[in-house]
Design a protein around this motif. Structure first.
Motif, PDB file in Angstrom:
ATOM      1  N   ASN A   4       0.833  -1.216   0.000  1.00  0.00           N
ATOM      2  CA  ASN A   4       0.000   0.000   0.000  1.00  0.00           C
ATOM      3  C   ASN A   4       0.861   1.256   0.000  1.00  0.00           C
ATOM      4  OD1 ASN A   4      -2.308  -1.528   0.082  1.00  0.00           O
ATOM      5  ND2 ASN A   4      -2.558  -1.373   2.280  1.00  0.00           N
ATOM      6  N   VAL A   5       1.875   1.263   0.841  1.00  0.00           N
ATOM      7  CA  VAL A   5       2.745   2.439   0.955  1.00  0.00           C
ATOM      8  C   VAL A   5       3.520   2.641  -0.349  1.00  0.00           C
ATOM      9  CG1 VAL A   5       4.724   3.414   2.171  1.00  0.00           C
ATOM     10  CG2 VAL A   5       2.914   2.271   3.463  1.00  0.00           C
ATOM     11  N   MET A   8       1.324   3.896  -3.227  1.00  0.00           N
ATOM     12  CA  MET A   8       0.963   5.309  -3.101  1.00  0.00           C
ATOM     13  C   MET A   8       2.125   6.209  -3.537  1.00  0.00           C
ATOM     14  SD  MET A   8      -2.165   5.485  -2.307  1.00  0.00           S
ATOM     15  CE  MET A   8      -2.333   7.191  -1.853  1.00  0.00           C
ATOM     16  N   VAL A   9       3.342   5.809  -3.219  1.00  0.00           N
ATOM     17  CA  VAL A   9       4.514   6.584  -3.635  1.00  0.00           C
ATOM     18  C   VAL A   9       4.662   6.520  -5.151  1.00  0.00           C
ATOM     19  CG1 VAL A   9       7.040   6.721  -3.503  1.00  0.00           C
ATOM     20  CG2 VAL A   9       5.692   6.374  -1.423  1.00  0.00           C
ATOM     21  N   LYS A  12       1.962   8.801  -6.564  1.00  0.00           N
ATOM     22  CA  LYS A  12       2.215  10.208  -6.238  1.00  0.00           C
ATOM     23  C   LYS A  12       3.309  10.808  -7.123  1.00  0.00           C
ATOM     24  CE  LYS A  12       3.211  13.265  -2.368  1.00  0.00           C
ATOM     25  NZ  LYS A  12       3.320  13.363  -0.915  1.00  0.00           N
ATOM     26  N   ALA A  64       7.768  11.072   1.495  1.00  0.00           N
ATOM     27  CA  ALA A  64       6.461  10.518   1.154  1.00  0.00           C
ATOM     28  C   ALA A  64       6.278   9.131   1.775  1.00  0.00           C
ATOM     29  CB  ALA A  64       6.297  10.450  -0.363  1.00  0.00           C
ATOM     30  N   PHE A  65       7.355   8.349   1.801  1.00  0.00           N
ATOM     31  CA  PHE A  65       7.284   7.046   2.467  1.00  0.00           C
ATOM     32  C   PHE A  65       6.912   7.224   3.942  1.00  0.00           C
ATOM     33  CE2 PHE A  65       9.607   5.074  -1.071  1.00  0.00           C
ATOM     34  CZ  PHE A  65       8.987   3.847  -1.126  1.00  0.00           C
ATOM     35  N   ASP A  67       5.338   9.781   5.318  1.00  0.00           N
ATOM     36  CA  ASP A  67       3.950  10.261   5.400  1.00  0.00           C
ATOM     37  C   ASP A  67       2.950   9.133   5.186  1.00  0.00           C
ATOM     38  OD1 ASP A  67       4.921  12.805   5.856  1.00  0.00           O
ATOM     39  OD2 ASP A  67       4.670  13.459   3.763  1.00  0.00           O
ATOM     40  N   GLU A  68       3.208   8.301   4.182  1.00  0.00           N
ATOM     41  CA  GLU A  68       2.304   7.190   3.893  1.00  0.00           C
ATOM     42  C   GLU A  68       2.312   6.164   5.021  1.00  0.00           C
ATOM     43  OE1 GLU A  68      -0.034   6.704   1.560  1.00  0.00           O
ATOM     44  OE2 GLU A  68       0.418   8.759   1.013  1.00  0.00           O
ATOM     45  N   ARG A  71       0.160   7.477   7.690  1.00  0.00           N
ATOM     46  CA  ARG A  71      -1.254   7.346   7.308  1.00  0.00           C
ATOM     47  C   ARG A  71      -1.749   5.919   7.531  1.00  0.00           C
ATOM     48  NH1 ARG A  71      -3.970   5.263   3.455  1.00  0.00           N
ATOM     49  NH2 ARG A  71      -2.160   4.736   2.211  1.00  0.00           N
ATOM     50  N   VAL A  72      -0.961   4.942   7.094  1.00  0.00           N
ATOM     51  CA  VAL A  72      -1.350   3.540   7.253  1.00  0.00           C
ATOM     52  C   VAL A  72      -1.431   3.179   8.737  1.00  0.00           C
ATOM     53  CG1 VAL A  72      -0.564   1.168   6.878  1.00  0.00           C
ATOM     54  CG2 VAL A  72      -0.523   2.792   5.004  1.00  0.00           C
TER      55      VAL A  72
END
Length: 168
Positions: A4-5, A8-9, A12, A64-65, A67-68, A71-72
């Motif tokens: 998932n992470v 998303m990267v 993005k 971003a990693f 941040d994701e 979030r997860v």
């Protein structure tokens, strides 16, 4: 390195275009060749390094990693809290039903409140405390089972304590 992470990267930063690939899986593999993740054994820090031709994008991807991942983790924490809330609500319903049944049984037994107020009061209080302790221990065990393995020493100890309380 959660899918998932990583996905998303990839989305993005449009890495499929940058890596000149069409499939997400191929972009994922390419990103993994440019990604190094190490966990510190002493300080418990996770070090994340991303290689890219553009240094700015490399830093942005590393951030971003992070941040994701936050979030997860937040989603997982909210999900676990929701599960606990549902469990506690179920336990509350069960306890209310048991209390109602006990009140009905007491009323049906013909024991007057004045009789209960004389000698058995201490015994009733002790039984109530023990039942409350058993319920609290069951809640503790159920919540622990959500995040520890069945071999966890704390979980084993909690189960032994519950068995002892039930024996009483």
């Amino acid at each position: 390195k959660s899918r998932n992470v990583v996905d998303m990267v990839i989305v993005k930063f449009d890495l499929k275009t940058i890596y000149l690939v069409q499939l997400l899986q191929v972009a994922r593999e390419e990103l993994f060749t440019n990604l190094r993740v190490t966990a510190g054994k002493k300080d418990n820090l996770i070090v994340l390094e991303v290689d890219d031709h553009d240094a700015k994008r490399s830093a942005e991807m590393a951030n971003a990693f992070v941040d994701e991942l936050r979030r997860v983790n937040t989603e997982l924490a909210v999900g676990e809290a929701s599960q606990r809330r549902l469990f506690f609500e179920d336990q509350l319903k069960t306890a209310r039903a048991a209390l109602s049944d006990a009140e009905d049984a007491l009323n049906a037994s013909g024991v007057s409140p004045s009789t209960l107020n004389t000698a058995p009061q201490a015994a009733v209080a002790a039984v109530a405390r023990l039942k409350a302790s058993i319920t609290a221990q069951e809640v503790k065990i159920a919540s622990m089972q959500g995040f520890v393995t069945s071999d966890n020493p704390d979980l084993r100890q909690a189960r032994l304590e519950l068995a002892a309380m039930r024996a009483q």
